[in-house]
Design a protein around this motif. Structure first.
Motif, PDB file in Angstrom:
ATOM      1  N   THR A  74       0.847  -1.195   0.000  1.00 43.77           N
ATOM      2  CA  THR A  74       0.000   0.000   0.000  1.00 43.77           C
ATOM      3  C   THR A  74       0.878   1.239   0.000  1.00 43.77           C
ATOM      4  O   THR A  74       1.926   1.267   0.650  1.00 43.77           O
ATOM      5  N   ILE A  75       0.450   2.280  -0.711  1.00 45.01           N
ATOM      6  CA  ILE A  75       1.112   3.576  -0.616  1.00 45.01           C
ATOM      7  C   ILE A  75       0.279   4.461   0.302  1.00 45.01           C
ATOM      8  O   ILE A  75      -0.936   4.603   0.118  1.00 45.01           O
ATOM      9  N   LEU A  76       0.921   5.041   1.309  1.00 45.65           N
ATOM     10  CA  LEU A  76       0.256   5.937   2.249  1.00 45.65           C
ATOM     11  C   LEU A  76       0.726   7.365   1.999  1.00 45.65           C
ATOM     12  O   LEU A  76       1.929   7.646   2.032  1.00 45.65           O
ATOM     13  N   LYS A 130       2.946  -5.816   9.808  1.00 44.21           N
ATOM     14  CA  LYS A 130       2.263  -6.890   9.080  1.00 44.21           C
ATOM     15  C   LYS A 130       1.848  -6.476   7.666  1.00 44.21           C
ATOM     16  O   LYS A 130       1.451  -7.318   6.851  1.00 44.21           O
ATOM     17  N   PHE A 131       1.941  -5.146   7.386  1.00 43.55           N
ATOM     18  CA  PHE A 131       1.561  -4.654   6.057  1.00 43.55           C
ATOM     19  C   PHE A 131       2.784  -4.345   5.183  1.00 43.55           C
ATOM     20  O   PHE A 131       2.648  -3.802   4.093  1.00 43.55           O
ATOM     21  N   PHE A 132       3.972  -4.659   5.681  1.00 37.78           N
ATOM     22  CA  PHE A 132       5.177  -4.455   4.876  1.00 37.78           C
ATOM     23  C   PHE A 132       5.196  -5.471   3.725  1.00 37.78           C
ATOM     24  O   PHE A 132       4.724  -6.600   3.903  1.00 37.78           O
ATOM     25  N   PRO A 133       5.691  -5.125   2.536  1.00 34.95           N
ATOM     26  CA  PRO A 133       6.316  -3.843   2.196  1.00 34.95           C
ATOM     27  C   PRO A 133       5.283  -2.706   2.072  1.00 34.95           C
ATOM     28  O   PRO A 133       4.197  -2.908   1.525  1.00 34.95           O
ATOM     29  N   LEU A 134       5.691  -1.558   2.590  1.00 37.51           N
ATOM     30  CA  LEU A 134       4.843  -0.369   2.609  1.00 37.51           C
ATOM     31  C   LEU A 134       5.572   0.766   1.897  1.00 37.51           C
ATOM     32  O   LEU A 134       6.798   0.867   1.978  1.00 37.51           O
TER      33      LEU A 134
END
Length: 459
Positions: free
Chosen positions: A41-43, A57-61
């Motif tokens: 995801t891109i934030l 847990k959401f890496f790669p970010l």
């Protein structure tokens, strides 16, 4: 979302890679931490991230940020794109992404009927196309990015609700969706706590005119008096009118109640088409007219639309007719409540319950601010004009309806309760097999929801 490598996104948002790899692929987007649900995801954020552990847990970010982190602050699996202004970078990305898809995009607003109309359009188109749409009534501005990114190369059409909680909400949605077709179902009186006045609310709904593609289509309800107050002078696209008036492009005629729905005919370009739509009420005919007008603009013939509309499944708790206590009939309409939907529900109660004792249980209308007293009085006026055999209100503000209806001359028995606790005891005494009960409230009123459940006949 159509996947994009970091290198490509950096070009779009004029960003500099300060950590990580240009080869990382982005599959999802977010502008709040709580919107991160998956890896890759891109934030976009202007806030400094302190707790990286919750994101691990959401890496790669991928992070698009204006903050200048020290390299030892950032975990290895986080790619950082440095931008001058995170908000500007975000909107560059949004506008780029929407521009990549040349598909029909429908935006729908209105006081009532927008969810049903949206679902009708989706149902008709889904017969042979891939359609993305807002989920049920989840139409807040915070969800707009996720809905936009649901569009990908396989999507044939998109249908989105653009609700109004405050002025600017429709304009905000337009920045995301850039609709080619806009629909205004109707305009009653709602969300006056933020729109301040009815005129302000009408103006907020009228923002739809400003967000449609200049060569696009606007579909409006010719029979709705408040919609007629919208200034359409600046709109250069095509205007389609729906309704029962002779000037309508899609005109409903011979409207009749049928088995579990409505029968009517549509007159369009001097030809008549027979229609059936599941769900009781003339308002359901208007929803169908708007849906048919929209899909017709997308190449679906009226006979095709009529065929698919027959299998449309209306929502639970939207004028849902079920067996009730003591062999009565219950009309569960606890989806939402405005004066517009209340009028429609009372008319359905009177039509479906012609030969029965008609009881209306009505809760408080919310989001009215300082207009609460006036709008509840208007609701009382509707109750007096349409009539019921027994009126029950639940809630302090709802009692204003009862007081006004009695003041105007309603002679039927009237009961007002502060809460639902004693209502079931009363109903067990006055409800029988010759009774039909309308219970009207909204999905956020838990006491009304629980009472509606208790009124249903137990299997």
């Amino acid at each position: 979302m159509k996947p994009h490598p970091v290198s490509f996104i950096r070009t779009i948002i004029s960003g500099e890679l300060v950590q990580g790899s240009d080869e990382v692929t982005v599959h999802y987007g977010a502008y709040r931490l709580k919107q991160i649900k998956r890896e890759n995801t891109i934030l976009f954020t202007d806030k400094r991230i302190i707790d990286w552990r919750s994101l691990k847990k959401f890496f790669p970010l991928v992070l698009a940020t204006e903050w200048k982190y020290n390299k030892d602050e950032i975990p290895e699996n986080v790619t950082v794109i440095q931008v001058t202004n995170a908000d500007e970078a975000y909107w560059k990305f949004v506008r780029y992404y929407r521009s990549k898809f040349q598909i029909p995009v429908v935006a729908i607003t209105g006081t009532s009927g927008k969810t049903t109309t949206k679902e009708m359009i989706k149902h008709i188109l889904s017969a042979d196309r891939i359609v993305t749409a807002t989920s049920l009534t989840s139409n807040s501005r915070t969800a707009n990015l996720q809905y936009l990114l649901n569009i990908d190369e396989e999507t044939d059409a998109a249908v989105f609700e653009t609700a109004v909680g405050a002025p600017g909400d429709v304009l905000n949605a337009g920045e995301y969706f850039k609709p080619t077709i806009g629909i205004i179902t109707n305009i009653g009186a709602h969300h006056l706590n933020y729109c301040k006045t009815l005129e302000g609310y009408i103006e907020a709904k009228g923002e739809m005119v400003k967000i449609i593609n200049p060569t696009g289509v606007l579909i409006i309800n010719r029979d709705d008096s408040n919609t007629s107050k919208i200034d359409l002078e600046s709109f250069r696209g095509k205007i389609i009118k729906i309704g029962t008036h002779s000037t309508c492009h899609f005109r409903a005629r011979n409207i009749q109640y049928a088995q579990d729905g409505m029968q009517f005919s549509i007159k369009h370009k001097k030809r008549n088409y027979q229609m059936y739509v599941p769900g009781f009420g003339v308002h359901q005919v208007y929803n169908a007219l708007a849906a048919i007008a929209a899909v017709y603009e997308m190449g679906v013939t009226i006979p095709e639309a009529a065929h698919h509309l027959k299998t449309f499944r209306k929502f639970n708790k939207q004028l849902q007719v079920v067996d009730g206590i003591n062999d009565s009939v219950i009309i569960d309409d606890t989806w939402s409540i405005t004066t517009t939907s209340l009028e429609a529900a009372l008319k359905v109660l009177n039509e479906v319950g012609k030969d029965k004792k008609k009881i209306a249980i009505i809760g408080t209308i919310t989001d009215l601010g300082s207009w609460g007293y006036t709008i509840h009085e208007q609701a009382g006026e509707l109750i007096y004009q349409i009539g019921v055999d027994v009126l029950i209100t639940i809630g302090e503000h709802a009692s204003i309806m009862a007081d006004h209806a009695v003041k105007r001359g309603l002679t039927s028995p009237v009961y007002t309760f502060r809460n639902e606790v004693l209502v079931l005891n009363l109903l067990n005494k006055i409800v029988d097999a010759n009774t039909i009960v309308l219970i009207k409230g909204d999905m956020y009123s838990q006491p009304i929801i629980e009472l509606a459940s208790k009124l249903r006949k137990k299997k």
